[in-house]
Design an enzyme around this catalytic site. Structure first.
Site, PDB file in Angstrom:
ATOM      1  N   GLY A   8       0.869  -1.180   0.000  1.00 55.86           N
ATOM      2  CA  GLY A   8       0.000   0.000   0.000  1.00 55.86           C
ATOM      3  C   GLY A   8       0.900   1.222   0.000  1.00 55.86           C
ATOM      4  O   GLY A   8       1.884   1.252  -0.745  1.00 55.86           O
ATOM      5  N   SER A  42       5.783  -5.451  -1.287  1.00 57.44           N
ATOM      6  CA  SER A  42       5.799  -4.059  -1.743  1.00 57.44           C
ATOM      7  C   SER A  42       6.160  -3.111  -0.575  1.00 57.44           C
ATOM      8  O   SER A  42       7.298  -3.132  -0.111  1.00 57.44           O
ATOM      9  CB  SER A  42       4.454  -3.725  -2.380  1.00 57.44           C
ATOM     10  OG  SER A  42       4.506  -2.514  -3.077  1.00 57.44           O
ATOM     11  N   ALA A  43       5.231  -2.313  -0.053  1.00 56.14           N
ATOM     12  CA  ALA A  43       5.546  -1.437   1.080  1.00 56.14           C
ATOM     13  C   ALA A  43       6.058  -2.235   2.279  1.00 56.14           C
ATOM     14  O   ALA A  43       6.936  -1.780   3.017  1.00 56.14           O
ATOM     15  CB  ALA A  43       4.311  -0.626   1.480  1.00 56.14           C
ATOM     16  N   HIS A  70       8.686  -3.090  -7.300  1.00 53.10           N
ATOM     17  CA  HIS A  70       8.048  -2.700  -8.575  1.00 53.10           C
ATOM     18  C   HIS A  70       9.066  -2.044  -9.492  1.00 53.10           C
ATOM     19  O   HIS A  70       8.729  -1.104 -10.222  1.00 53.10           O
ATOM     20  CB  HIS A  70       6.888  -1.718  -8.358  1.00 53.10           C
ATOM     21  CG  HIS A  70       5.760  -2.200  -7.506  1.00 53.10           C
ATOM     22  ND1 HIS A  70       4.679  -2.869  -8.009  1.00 53.10           N
ATOM     23  CD2 HIS A  70       5.539  -2.107  -6.169  1.00 53.10           C
ATOM     24  CE1 HIS A  70       3.826  -3.152  -7.026  1.00 53.10           C
ATOM     25  NE2 HIS A  70       4.326  -2.703  -5.900  1.00 53.10           N
ATOM     26  N   GLU A  73       8.609  -6.566 -10.740  1.00 54.51           N
ATOM     27  CA  GLU A  73       7.392  -7.327 -10.432  1.00 54.51           C
ATOM     28  C   GLU A  73       7.595  -8.776 -10.870  1.00 54.51           C
ATOM     29  O   GLU A  73       8.081  -9.039 -11.972  1.00 54.51           O
ATOM     30  CB  GLU A  73       6.188  -6.693 -11.123  1.00 54.51           C
ATOM     31  CG  GLU A  73       5.895  -5.309 -10.569  1.00 54.51           C
ATOM     32  CD  GLU A  73       4.601  -4.707 -11.078  1.00 54.51           C
ATOM     33  OE1 GLU A  73       3.959  -5.297 -11.965  1.00 54.51           O
ATOM     34  OE2 GLU A  73       4.228  -3.625 -10.579  1.00 54.51           O
TER      35      GLU A  73
END
Lengths: 249, 249
Positions: free
Chosen positions: A90, A123-124, A160, A196
């Site tokens: 997020g 991700s985060a 990413h 990714e």
């Protein structure tokens, strides 16, 4: 003996597949059958209930129960009692601020590095596992007390990671230019660009690149280097200074 | 009587043309013939000498001398004596930190709002002219003491605003999703998405959209709205709360 056990995923959803589908086999190998319940941290998204529901449903199909920390009466106690931790993606600034607001940064670090609690990030959640969030792609929508993060590994990650599109007419900085700007600053650590589809498995002092895409390593004052899936990149744990000449053996 | 006079440019270079070419006529109209020397702030890029050289050469072709603040013995005095100010683009975090480190944030605000010194910003220089840098696209390579910025206008800007490419397989957040995440936070101001090629002229209490591309306005809890080049969007100065129902008349 370093007990560290991390699964750091670039992205939770790969184009054309469902939530965490692309890395589900790695998740099951990582948490093993000893883990029954995973503590989920949904702080990076605004709607924590919906986020926990999505994660819970996915983890159930893999054979794990999931407790969301936002439903715990005391988040620090929840971390102290966790068998395993998963921090979802997020907004990285929102996530890190909330980790600080709830006094969780040092507690998670202690549990993972001292007690060997397995840590999965996406991700985060991968960004905050590293030295700092200085190499996030996210918009700085809130102001955290620091960019220093949990520090489970002595380098930074850019999740990413995106190659430059030569046909683009957009004049904003490419991802490579942004990371290069980071390395213009003094004493900045190495940055692993995780495309990714790629993920990192850290066990003790070993680091392996998993997944289907290459990763690109940026080191201050040196050319960047590509690594194939399956590469052993354990050297990333042994030299913290990015401009050491011994880093790319 | 508000003396504010701002030219806020989305991007310094448009695809296929040279540095500041796409807005050079607006620059000449903006600074007028009363201005002989422009004070340039190159803090957003690492190589300040090279940056000042590029800017100086361009401004000379337009008929202005340019002094770079990094060559001044005292930056605060340089701002106090400036006829006009131009803050160039680069990394917004580096720029804002350096403005704070040199005690320039309040001094620039005072000179522009009280003394009527014309202020031109490009990209990062446009971001720091607004309430905060919460809606920059840049990588947070350094930690500024605050995200609050010079505050010459009561809204935020997202420069280099980019529409979603429906053919993309990349799963990182779109620009619209990132700004929506900002507006999930309480009390967040409106955000004007300035596409490359567009710029904003602010004179007193009037705001006009110039350039060749539309701009998109994001307001908390409301649908976004597109504005054509030439639009009068002065209402952006009159309501600071983004969720006011009176903001889009």
């Amino acid at each position: 003996m370093n007990k560290r056990k991390l699964l750091l995923v670039s992205n939770s959803t790969l184009h054309g597949s469902g939530y965490l589908d692309h890395c589900q086999n790695h998740i099951c190998s990582f948490f093993t059958r000893d883990v029954k319940r995973v503590l989920f941290v949904p702080y990076a998204l605004h709607d924590r209930d919906a986020y926990a529901k999505t994660a819970r449903e996915k983890f159930r199909t893999l054979g794990y129960e999931l407790d969301s920390i936002h439903e715990a009466s005391d988040p620090v106690t929840a971390v102290r009692n966790a068998e395993a931790i998963f921090i979802g993606g997020g907004n990285t600034f929102r996530l890190l601020k909330c980790l600080y607001d709830n006094d969780l940064v040092t507690e998670i670090r202690r549990r993972v590095l001292e007690d060997g609690v397995p840590y999965m990030g996406s991700s985060a959640g991968t960004n905050v596992a590293t030295i700092s969030i200085n190499t996030t792609n996210d918009m700085p929508i809130v102001f955290p007390p620091s960019f220093s993060a949990i520090g489970l590994v002595p380098f930074n990650i850019n999740p990413h990671y995106l190659d430059h599109d030569p046909s683009s007419r957009h004049m904003g900085e490419t991802r490579e230019q942004r990371i290069t700007q980071f390395h213009e600053e003094a004493e900045t650590p190495r940055v692993l660009g995780l495309r990714e589809g790629s993920l990192l498995l850290v066990e003790g002092n070993n680091v392996k690149l998993l997944g289907t895409t290459k990763a690109r390593l940026f080191t201050r004052n040196q050319p960047s280097v590509e690594y194939e899936p399956g590469s052993d990149i354990s050297f990333l744990l042994t030299h913290t200074h990015s401009d050491s000449s011994l880093t790319q053996q």
